[in-house]
Design an enzyme around this catalytic site. Structure first.
Site, short mmCIF file in Angstrom:
data_model
loop_
_atom_site.label_atom_id
_atom_site.label_comp_id
_atom_site.label_asym_id
_atom_site.label_seq_id
_atom_site.Cartn_x
_atom_site.Cartn_y
_atom_site.Cartn_z
N SER A 236 10.39 1.36 -3.88
CA SER A 236 8.41 1.50 -3.60
C SER A 236 8.76 0.36 -2.92
CB SER A 236 7.82 1.22 -5.03
OG SER A 236 7.86 1.88 -6.09
N GLY A 274 8.15 6.45 -2.13
CA GLY A 274 7.31 4.86 -2.00
C GLY A 274 7.30 4.08 -0.70
N GLU A 316 7.65 11.49 -2.30
CA GLU A 316 6.22 10.61 -3.17
C GLU A 316 6.12 9.65 -2.23
OE1 GLU A 316 8.12 10.47 -7.13
OE2 GLU A 316 8.40 12.65 -6.64
N PRO A 317 4.73 9.73 -1.79
CA PRO A 317 4.33 8.31 -0.91
C PRO A 317 4.00 7.31 -1.95
CG PRO A 317 3.33 10.30 -0.35
CD PRO A 317 3.60 10.80 -1.20
N GLY A 318 3.72 7.42 -2.89
CA GLY A 318 3.54 6.02 -4.05
C GLY A 318 2.25 5.87 -3.22
N ARG A 319 2.56 4.60 -3.12
CA ARG A 319 1.00 3.52 -2.43
C ARG A 319 0.90 3.80 -1.56
NH1 ARG A 319 2.98 -2.35 -3.36
NH2 ARG A 319 4.89 -0.92 -4.76
N CYS A 391 -7.56 -17.88 -18.28
CA CYS A 391 -7.36 -19.05 -18.62
C CYS A 391 -5.86 -19.07 -18.61
CB CYS A 391 -7.63 -19.04 -20.15
SG CYS A 391 -9.41 -19.41 -20.04
N TYR A 421 -2.54 0.83 -8.36
CA TYR A 421 -1.95 -0.08 -9.24
C TYR A 421 -3.19 -1.27 -9.26
CZ TYR A 421 2.19 1.92 -7.54
OH TYR A 421 3.37 2.83 -7.31
#
Length: 463
Positions: A236, A274, A316-319, A391, A421
């Site tokens: 990716s 990706g 699948e280009p992904g993001r 924290c 994501y």
């Protein structure tokens, strides 16, 4: 080597990364980092014609702001740039019922990898013949449901899964369309957790070890399984197609061998994708048409060398579709000057979100940018670190960025390129409530995923 007292005491800690330059205008946006409709008007950031202070007044902060026109435009750019391919949208990047409908309307396919993602697709009325089911450990229930719904392809990942799917197909009397996930032994130049084609990882059947060929032999010999082709994915956040050359050669070599030795001419190949997006000024993503020309050229060259026909291709280009279409807006709670050794100070800007809504900085050492979103400023820029309220010392959203020196509590800060994501991997760490996703278009804002409530948080706590 890490200094024994921590990063704050390391030499040069305040210089920032080499690629980060002090801006001439700290209020200006760098267009490639933002969605197409993002702009500053008198210093106030607008997306989809909606000023973010107005959006926050109505919907609170933090909030994910999704530019519908931008997402649709990017979907069309990949659909048209990769004309003749099947273009699969990555559900894992971000999925909601509304987004699934947009993707369907723009003519794309949908990649899912869990029962939950399949449920969203079903509720959205997504055409099941355009859905692919992925995953390295699909349960029998997930496989049975996919077969029953008639998904377009199931990408098998292990010999156990082949047996499991064969039994389901036989019991149901249906045929399952199958692709085989293969590992080509290619290292993508990316973070090791998102490089997925080298041998030492959990996905797929190894080409080099012969497992991929054996998987093809078993699928072809199994009634009820229709082997459509091979699936490869090298990683990716990839910016160029050069990394696909070796992968394509090995996958197409296996494709040819299956035809020669097993007598099966497989109709399809999926070479993954990706593709990368711009998170900061160091990133230079290519446009889809350029990527398509490069990838098509690689495949055609290898097919000529092997003397075989070019199979039908999937990508699948992904993001790359949803990533740039969303930003996250936060309210500043505190600004702190922390004095370090040698008299230098670091400006810490604490906001009302953090690693619960964007884990990528902590998980992948990812870099992000940001801008003051609620007003203009003529103050000199200062190198700041935007941190969350959790924290954890590692609760960092933007490690290094220039903000106006007068940034103060109550200001809004927006972080671009958070579509992929961030909401998908969001958590209730410290019992935080996950933010809403607010879609904007033509001056209108509407919530497509509402903010969690304390009742939601406690709904599964049985006391």
């Amino acid at each position: 080597m890490t200094h024994e007292a921590g990063w704050a005491h390391a030499p040069g800690a305040l210089r920032g990364p080499a690629w980060l330059r002090e801006p001439d205008d700290v209020d200006a946006l760098m267009p490639r980092l933002w969605s197409r409709t993002a702009r500053k008007v008198d210093g106030v950031l607008q997306v989809g014609g909606v000023p973010l202070p107005e959006l926050v007044a109505a919907h609170g902060s933090p909030a994910y702001v999704l530019d519908e026109d931008d997402l649709r435009a990017r979907a069309r750019a990949f659909r048209d740039g990769f004309a003749g391919y099947d273009v699969y949208y990555a559900s894992k990047a971000f999925l909601s019922v509304a987004v699934a409908r947009w993707i369907a309307e723009e003519g794309l396919f949908l990649d899912v990898c869990s029962a939950g993602e399949l449920t969203v697709a079903e509720r959205a009325g997504f055409p099941m013949e355009r859905v692919g089911l992925h995953g390295n450990n699909k349960t029998a229930a997930e496989l049975e449901r996919a077969v029953r719904l008639g998904v377009g392809r199931i990408v098998v990942d292990s010999f156990v899964e082949i047996e499991r799917l064969a039994a389901i197909a036989a019991e149901s009397g249906r045929t399952a369309r199958v692709m085989i996930r293969v590992t080509a032994g290619v290292e993508a130049h990316t973070h090791e957790y998102i490089a997925t084609a080298h041998e030492d990882q959990k996905f797929g059947f190894s080409i080099a070890a012969g497992d991929a060929f054996e998987a093809a032999r078993r699928v072809l010999a199994t009634p009820g399984l229709d082997l459509r082709g091979l699936h490869s994915h090298i990683g990716s956040q990839i910016f160029v197609t050069a990394g696909f050359e070796v992968a394509a050669r090995r996958v197409l070599g296996l494709h040819a061998r299956i035809g020669e030795e097993l007598g099966a001419v497989l109709p399809e190949i999926d070479l993954g994708g990706g593709f990368g997006i711009a998170y900061t000024s160091q990133d230079e993503p290519a446009d889809p048409a350029h990527l398509a020309a490069g990838l098509t050229g690689i495949v055609e060259h290898e097919c000529r060398a092997l003397g075989i026909a070019v199979p039908h291709l999937s990508i699948e280009p992904g993001r790359a579709i949803v990533g740039p279409s969303m930003c996250t807006v936060y309210e500043v709670g505190t600004v702190k000057q922390v004095r370090l050794d040698g008299g230098a100070t670091r400006t810490y800007v604490s906001v009302d979100g953090g690693m619960s809504d964007n884990i990528r900085t902590a998980l992948y050492d990812a870099d992000y940018s940001c801008t003051l979103a609620s007003r203009g400023s003529t103050a000199a820029p200062v190198l700041a670190r935007v941190v969350g309220k959790h924290c954890e010392a590692g609760d960092i959203i933007v490690r290094d960025e220039f903000l106006p020196g007068d940034v103060a509590p109550g200001d809004l800060v927006a972080v671009p390129a958070t579509g992929a994501y961030c909401r998908s991997m969001a958590s209730n760490y410290n019992h935080a409530l996950r933010p809403p996703v607010v879609a904007v278009r033509d001056g209108e804002a509407r919530v497509i995923v509402r903010r969690e409530t304390e009742d939601d948080l406690l709904a599964t706590d049985l006391g």
